[in-house]
Design a protein around this motif. Sequence first.
Motif, PDB file in Angstrom:
ATOM      1  N   ARG A  43      77.110-130.978   7.717  1.00 40.46           N
ATOM      2  CA  ARG A  43      77.341-131.917   8.821  1.00 40.46           C
ATOM      3  C   ARG A  43      76.039-132.315   9.531  1.00 40.46           C
ATOM      4  O   ARG A  43      75.881-133.459   9.934  1.00 40.46           O
ATOM      5  CB  ARG A  43      78.302-131.314   9.842  1.00 40.46           C
ATOM      6  N   ALA A  44      75.094-131.400   9.676  1.00 37.73           N
ATOM      7  CA  ALA A  44      73.865-131.698  10.419  1.00 37.73           C
ATOM      8  C   ALA A  44      72.878-132.528   9.608  1.00 37.73           C
ATOM      9  O   ALA A  44      72.247-133.445  10.133  1.00 37.73           O
ATOM     10  CB  ALA A  44      73.206-130.398  10.866  1.00 37.73           C
ATOM     11  N   THR A  45      72.737-132.225   8.325  1.00 39.76           N
ATOM     12  CA  THR A  45      71.719-132.903   7.509  1.00 39.76           C
ATOM     13  C   THR A  45      72.287-133.965   6.585  1.00 39.76           C
ATOM     14  O   THR A  45      71.543-134.807   6.099  1.00 39.76           O
ATOM     15  CB  THR A  45      70.968-131.883   6.644  1.00 39.76           C
ATOM     16  N   ARG A  91      63.918-105.739   1.896  1.00 36.55           N
ATOM     17  CA  ARG A  91      65.213-106.402   1.765  1.00 36.55           C
ATOM     18  C   ARG A  91      65.071-107.872   2.122  1.00 36.55           C
ATOM     19  O   ARG A  91      64.382-108.231   3.056  1.00 36.55           O
ATOM     20  CB  ARG A  91      66.238-105.772   2.694  1.00 36.55           C
ATOM     21  N   THR A  92      65.730-108.687   1.342  1.00 37.12           N
ATOM     22  CA  THR A  92      65.711-110.107   1.646  1.00 37.12           C
ATOM     23  C   THR A  92      66.884-110.437   2.555  1.00 37.12           C
ATOM     24  O   THR A  92      67.950-109.851   2.449  1.00 37.12           O
ATOM     25  CB  THR A  92      65.809-110.948   0.364  1.00 37.12           C
ATOM     26  N   ARG A  93      66.677-111.355   3.432  1.00 39.04           N
ATOM     27  CA  ARG A  93      67.733-111.805   4.331  1.00 39.04           C
ATOM     28  C   ARG A  93      68.279-113.120   3.809  1.00 39.04           C
ATOM     29  O   ARG A  93      67.531-114.019   3.463  1.00 39.04           O
ATOM     30  CB  ARG A  93      67.199-111.982   5.733  1.00 39.04           C
ATOM     31  N   VAL A  94      69.578-113.203   3.741  1.00 36.17           N
ATOM     32  CA  VAL A  94      70.245-114.396   3.237  1.00 36.17           C
ATOM     33  C   VAL A  94      70.743-115.196   4.432  1.00 36.17           C
ATOM     34  O   VAL A  94      71.299-114.643   5.379  1.00 36.17           O
ATOM     35  CB  VAL A  94      71.419-114.000   2.310  1.00 36.17           C
ATOM     36  N   ALA A  95      70.528-116.505   4.391  1.00 40.32           N
ATOM     37  CA  ALA A  95      70.979-117.374   5.478  1.00 40.32           C
ATOM     38  C   ALA A  95      72.503-117.323   5.586  1.00 40.32           C
ATOM     39  O   ALA A  95      73.202-117.382   4.586  1.00 40.32           O
ATOM     40  CB  ALA A  95      70.521-118.806   5.225  1.00 40.32           C
ATOM     41  N   MET A  96      73.002-117.210   6.813  1.00 44.33           N
ATOM     42  CA  MET A  96      74.443-117.116   7.047  1.00 44.33           C
ATOM     43  C   MET A  96      74.856-118.232   8.004  1.00 44.33           C
ATOM     44  O   MET A  96      74.254-118.407   9.046  1.00 44.33           O
ATOM     45  CB  MET A  96      74.798-115.762   7.648  1.00 44.33           C
ATOM     46  N   GLY A  97      75.864-118.983   7.598  1.00 44.79           N
ATOM     47  CA  GLY A  97      76.411-120.034   8.438  1.00 44.79           C
ATOM     48  C   GLY A  97      77.921-119.895   8.488  1.00 44.79           C
ATOM     49  O   GLY A  97      78.476-118.863   8.113  1.00 44.79           O
ATOM     50  N   THR A  98      78.575-120.937   8.928  1.00 47.30           N
ATOM     51  CA  THR A  98      80.036-120.943   8.949  1.00 47.30           C
ATOM     52  C   THR A  98      80.531-122.123   8.130  1.00 47.30           C
ATOM     53  O   THR A  98      79.803-123.088   7.905  1.00 47.30           O
ATOM     54  CB  THR A  98      80.596-121.063  10.385  1.00 47.30           C
ATOM     55  N   THR A  99      81.768-122.052   7.723  1.00 43.67           N
ATOM     56  CA  THR A  99      82.343-123.146   6.943  1.00 43.67           C
ATOM     57  C   THR A  99      82.543-124.390   7.808  1.00 43.67           C
ATOM     58  O   THR A  99      82.684-125.484   7.266  1.00 43.67           O
ATOM     59  CB  THR A  99      83.679-122.727   6.307  1.00 43.67           C
ATOM     60  N   GLU A 100      82.523-124.239   9.136  1.00 44.67           N
ATOM     61  CA  GLU A 100      82.636-125.395  10.019  1.00 44.67           C
ATOM     62  C   GLU A 100      81.377-126.271   9.953  1.00 44.67           C
ATOM     63  O   GLU A 100      81.398-127.426  10.380  1.00 44.67           O
ATOM     64  CB  GLU A 100      82.893-124.963  11.464  1.00 44.67           C
ATOM     65  N   ARG A 152      80.681-118.173   6.290  1.00 45.60           N
ATOM     66  CA  ARG A 152      81.862-117.368   6.600  1.00 45.60           C
ATOM     67  C   ARG A 152      82.907-118.254   7.262  1.00 45.60           C
ATOM     68  O   ARG A 152      82.606-119.005   8.179  1.00 45.60           O
ATOM     69  CB  ARG A 152      81.499-116.227   7.542  1.00 45.60           C
ATOM     70  N   ASN A 153      84.128-118.139   6.756  1.00 45.02           N
ATOM     71  CA  ASN A 153      85.253-118.837   7.359  1.00 45.02           C
ATOM     72  C   ASN A 153      85.677-118.021   8.577  1.00 45.02           C
ATOM     73  O   ASN A 153      86.080-116.869   8.447  1.00 45.02           O
ATOM     74  CB  ASN A 153      86.400-118.958   6.361  1.00 45.02           C
ATOM     75  N   SER A 154      85.568-118.588   9.754  1.00 45.60           N
ATOM     76  CA  SER A 154      85.851-117.828  10.976  1.00 45.60           C
ATOM     77  C   SER A 154      87.328-117.457  11.100  1.00 45.60           C
ATOM     78  O   SER A 154      87.663-116.469  11.751  1.00 45.60           O
ATOM     79  CB  SER A 154      85.401-118.609  12.207  1.00 45.60           C
TER      80      SER A 154
END
Length: 117
Positions: free
Chosen positions: A52-54, A21-30, A98-100
């Motif tokens: 925002r970081a890059t 299984r491949t893992r997909v990167a997960m972040g937040t909309t913030e 994901r929108n928290s």
Amino acid sequence: MAACVVIAAAASVADRPTRKRTRVAMGTTEDYEETCHLGEGAFGVVVKARHRATGRPVAIKRLGAVLGGHAALLREAQLLEASARDNPFVAGFRGLARNSATMALCLVMEFVGPSLD
């Protein structure tokens, strides 16, 4: 006799190739700052954003709920992840966000411009 059948069955299961299984990167909309609205269609809404970081520009796609919700979005994420590696004509896939507040998922992709033309 029954023990032999169980061992044979266990051996045949062990011989089968396993699908990784491949893992997909997960972040937040913030993590992203939306800069402009790119388009809206039958499948959802696409906005241009800046990480925002890059500072890297990305396109964020939110699928409509009528298309299957999270299941359809995860299926599209897997397809993008698999095809973007080998195909230079597919926009790069950056992961999911994901929108928290609403717990809604969206696709984060490489920004290629206002139109694919």
